[in-house]
Design an enzyme around this catalytic site. Structure first.
Site, PDB file in Angstrom:
ATOM      1  N   TYR A 142       0.879  -1.318   0.230  1.00  0.00           N
ATOM      2  CA  TYR A 142      -0.105  -0.022   0.132  1.00  0.00           C
ATOM      3  C   TYR A 142       0.912   1.216  -0.057  1.00  0.00           C
ATOM      4  CZ  TYR A 142       0.868  -0.505   5.323  1.00  0.00           C
ATOM      5  OH  TYR A 142       1.165  -0.820   6.580  1.00  0.00           O
TER       6      TYR A 142
ATOM      7  N   ASN B 155       0.927   8.268   2.908  1.00  0.00           N
ATOM      8  CA  ASN B 155       1.590   9.774   3.098  1.00  0.00           C
ATOM      9  C   ASN B 155       1.815  10.192   4.644  1.00  0.00           C
ATOM     10  OD1 ASN B 155       1.403  10.533   0.456  1.00  0.00           O
ATOM     11  ND2 ASN B 155      -0.551  11.507   0.790  1.00  0.00           N
TER      12      ASN B 155
ATOM     13  N   HIS C 138       7.507   3.614  16.622  1.00  0.00           N
ATOM     14  CA  HIS C 138       7.159   2.827  15.487  1.00  0.00           C
ATOM     15  C   HIS C 138       8.006   1.828  15.178  1.00  0.00           C
ATOM     16  CE1 HIS C 138       5.905   2.332  10.946  1.00  0.00           C
ATOM     17  NE2 HIS C 138       7.490   2.245  10.793  1.00  0.00           N
TER      18      HIS C 138
ATOM     19  N   GLN D  51       9.651  -5.944   5.989  1.00  0.00           N
ATOM     20  CA  GLN D  51       9.131  -4.706   5.347  1.00  0.00           C
ATOM     21  C   GLN D  51      10.063  -3.993   4.455  1.00  0.00           C
ATOM     22  OE1 GLN D  51      11.081  -3.668   7.605  1.00  0.00           O
ATOM     23  NE2 GLN D  51      10.838  -1.512   8.072  1.00  0.00           N
TER      24      GLN D  51
ATOM     25  N   SER E  70       1.439   6.619  13.140  1.00  0.00           N
ATOM     26  CA  SER E  70       0.348   6.139  12.140  1.00  0.00           C
ATOM     27  C   SER E  70      -1.094   6.788  12.633  1.00  0.00           C
ATOM     28  CB  SER E  70       0.195   4.760  12.363  1.00  0.00           C
ATOM     29  OG  SER E  70       1.359   4.150  11.669  1.00  0.00           O
TER      30      SER E  70
HETATM   31  O1  76R Z   1      14.552   1.215   9.406  1.00  0.00           O
HETATM   32  C1  76R Z   1      14.681   0.812  10.506  1.00  0.00           C
HETATM   33  O2  76R Z   1      14.380  -0.422  10.557  1.00  0.00           O
HETATM   34  C2  76R Z   1      14.808   1.544  11.524  1.00  0.00           C
HETATM   35  C3  76R Z   1      13.434   1.975  12.081  1.00  0.00           C
HETATM   36  C4  76R Z   1      12.056   2.199  10.912  1.00  0.00           C
HETATM   37  C5  76R Z   1      12.137   3.365  10.263  1.00  0.00           C
HETATM   38  C6  76R Z   1      12.864   4.657  10.133  1.00  0.00           C
HETATM   39  C7  76R Z   1      11.211   1.323  10.617  1.00  0.00           C
HETATM   40  C8  76R Z   1      10.792   0.039  11.189  1.00  0.00           C
HETATM   41  N1  76R Z   1      10.343   1.973   9.857  1.00  0.00           N
HETATM   42  C9  76R Z   1      10.731   3.148   9.492  1.00  0.00           C
HETATM   43  C10 76R Z   1      10.457   4.112   8.627  1.00  0.00           C
HETATM   44 MN1  76R Z   1       8.478   1.424   9.304  1.00  0.00          MN
HETATM   45  N2  76R Z   1       6.659   0.505   8.540  1.00  0.00           N
HETATM   46  C11 76R Z   1       5.728   1.448   7.973  1.00  0.00           C
HETATM   47  C12 76R Z   1       4.401   0.726   7.821  1.00  0.00           C
HETATM   48  O3  76R Z   1       0.717   0.720   8.189  1.00  0.00           O
HETATM   49  C13 76R Z   1       1.337   1.717   8.793  1.00  0.00           C
HETATM   50  O4  76R Z   1       0.905   2.332  10.011  1.00  0.00           O
HETATM   51  C14 76R Z   1       2.704   2.133   8.399  1.00  0.00           C
HETATM   52  C15 76R Z   1       3.179   1.272   7.313  1.00  0.00           C
HETATM   53  C16 76R Z   1       4.449  -0.555   8.427  1.00  0.00           C
HETATM   54  C17 76R Z   1       3.698  -1.631   8.504  1.00  0.00           C
HETATM   55  C18 76R Z   1       6.227  -0.464   8.790  1.00  0.00           C
HETATM   56  C19 76R Z   1       6.840  -1.614   9.295  1.00  0.00           C
HETATM   57  N3  76R Z   1       8.246   3.164   8.089  1.00  0.00           N
HETATM   58  C20 76R Z   1       9.108   4.046   7.844  1.00  0.00           C
HETATM   59  C21 76R Z   1       8.611   5.162   7.072  1.00  0.00           C
HETATM   60  C22 76R Z   1       9.306   6.303   6.625  1.00  0.00           C
HETATM   61  C23 76R Z   1       9.097   7.532   7.301  1.00  0.00           C
HETATM   62  C24 76R Z   1       9.459   8.755   7.333  1.00  0.00           C
HETATM   63  O5  76R Z   1      10.785   8.660   6.887  1.00  0.00           O
HETATM   64  O6  76R Z   1       8.971   9.730   7.676  1.00  0.00           O
HETATM   65  C25 76R Z   1       7.359   4.555   6.860  1.00  0.00           C
HETATM   66  C26 76R Z   1       6.380   5.419   6.056  1.00  0.00           C
HETATM   67  C27 76R Z   1       7.090   3.408   7.421  1.00  0.00           C
HETATM   68  C28 76R Z   1       5.565   2.818   7.359  1.00  0.00           C
HETATM   69  N4  76R Z   1       8.595  -0.472  10.132  1.00  0.00           N
HETATM   70  C29 76R Z   1       9.942  -0.785  10.773  1.00  0.00           C
HETATM   71  C30 76R Z   1       7.992  -1.345   9.678  1.00  0.00           C
HETATM   72  C31 76R Z   1       8.678  -2.582  10.560  1.00  0.00           C
HETATM   73  C32 76R Z   1       8.094  -4.050  10.566  1.00  0.00           C
HETATM   74  C33 76R Z   1       9.803  -2.156  11.254  1.00  0.00           C
HETATM   75  C34 76R Z   1      10.760  -2.916  12.153  1.00  0.00           C
HETATM   76  C35 76R Z   1      11.845  -3.464  10.972  1.00  0.00           C
HETATM   77  C36 76R Z   1      13.080  -4.100  11.574  1.00  0.00           C
HETATM   78  O7  76R Z   1      13.204  -3.665  12.881  1.00  0.00           O
HETATM   79  O8  76R Z   1      13.360  -5.193  11.177  1.00  0.00           O
END
Ligand code: 76R
Length: 248
Positions: free
Chosen positions: A144, A147, A171, A184, A222
């Site tokens: 999906y 923003n 998050h 992811q 979120s």
């Molecule tokens: O990169 C990293 O692992 C560090 C922590 C992290 C960042 C910076 C992280 C971890 N994410 C990051 C950035 Mn994420 N993520 C999403 C979604 O459905 C929703 O509500 C949101 C959709 C999911 C399901 C998800 C999963 N993440 C981001 C960004 C960029 C934001 C910005 O720059 O402003 C978005 C849009 C986003 C959205 N995130 C994780 C996950 C998961 C499963 C992790 C843990 C990953 C791990 O530790 O292996």
């Protein structure tokens, strides 16, 4: 002061969603269908070579529901390569029986919210592997676009780096709870497509998508700032399964 997050950008990404024109597919001779199927399999063979040479990756998933019948996710080092592949694919006989239903253009992105300060990302194999990921052969995919909101008091882009980092920490902690269950890939698409990010999730247990996305909805980043596009969910179509998928 400009406090834009600093991003590391990896392979370019195309999510290409298609619907099968089954009516036309059924009307042609089985020889023609066989030829068109072979053409598709030849493409996969070629893409497989890029994958083996670590010059890209790809995955095909059969999509559930009426939004599309299948999705091809393609990663390549340059946008030109994606463009070439897209054009070549569109010229195949097989593509004549598909109807484009959605596409998404982005680039694999890591941001510096959680980054350690000391390491050089160019030399960090863990970071390089995340920027140029080999797509897993997970049984299920969920895609999906999304923003971060810019509305009144809920404007992500007006927050300080520290405020955003704190929320991203929370998050990330929720995300880490799904380690080993969901992989992811976040792709950035500001300037490339209609939303700011593409979220592609992989799992062998489809229910984990619902649990993860739901749990994140209660997390501030979120809950306050997440705006979401259409969700697509599907099951892995390996090369072996394609003839069966196309059989009529
Ligand atoms: O990169 C990293 O692992 C560090 C922590 C992290 C960042 C910076 C992280 C971890 N994410 C990051 C950035 Mn994420 N993520 C999403 C979604 O459905 C929703 O509500 C949101 C959709 C999911 C399901 C998800 C999963 N993440 C981001 C960004 C960029 C934001 C910005 O720059 O402003 C978005 C849009 C986003 C959205 N995130 C994780 C996950 C998961 C499963 C992790 C843990 C990953 C791990 O530790 O292996």
């Amino acid at each position: 002061m400009n406090e834009a997050a600093i991003t590391l950008d990896g392979w370019y990404c195309l999510h290409d969603f298609r619907t099968m024109d089954w009516a036309s597919w059924k009307m042609v001779s089985s020889d023609e269908r066989e030829e068109a199927t072979k053409e598709l399999l030849n493409f996969l063979e070629k893409w497989g070579k890029a994958h083996d040479a670590k010059q890209g990756s790809h995955a095909i998933y059969s999509i559930l529901g009426q939004k599309a019948d299948f999705m091809i996710m393609l990663l390549r080092p340059t946008m030109e390569e994606l463009n070439e592949i897209e054009n070549a694919f569109n010229k195949t006989k097989f593509a004549e029986y598909t109807i484009p239903s959605y596409s998404y253009v982005s680039v694999v992105e890591l941001s510096n919210y959680m980054a350690g300060k000391d390491s050089n990302p160019e030399e960090n194999p863990h970071i390089q592997a995340r920027l140029k990921p080999a797509l897993p052969e997970s049984k299920y995919v969920c895609f999906y676009p999304m923003n971060k909101k810019r509305e009144g008091n809920d404007n992500w882009y007006m927050l300080s780096m520290d405020e955003r980092r704190e929320m991203m920490r929370s998050h990330g902690l929720i995300g880490r709870g799904y380690a080993g269950k969901v992989k992811q890939i976040i792709t950035g698409s500001v300037g490339f497509d209609d939303w700011e990010w593409g979220v592609t999730l992989f799992s062998d247990d489809v229910l984990q998508f619902k649990k993860l996305v739901y749990e994140m909805r209660f997390d501030e980043v979120s809950a306050r700032f997440g705006e979401f596009g259409s969700f697509f969910v599907g099951t892995l179509l390996t090369k072996n399964k394609i003839p069966q998928f196309l059989a009529v």
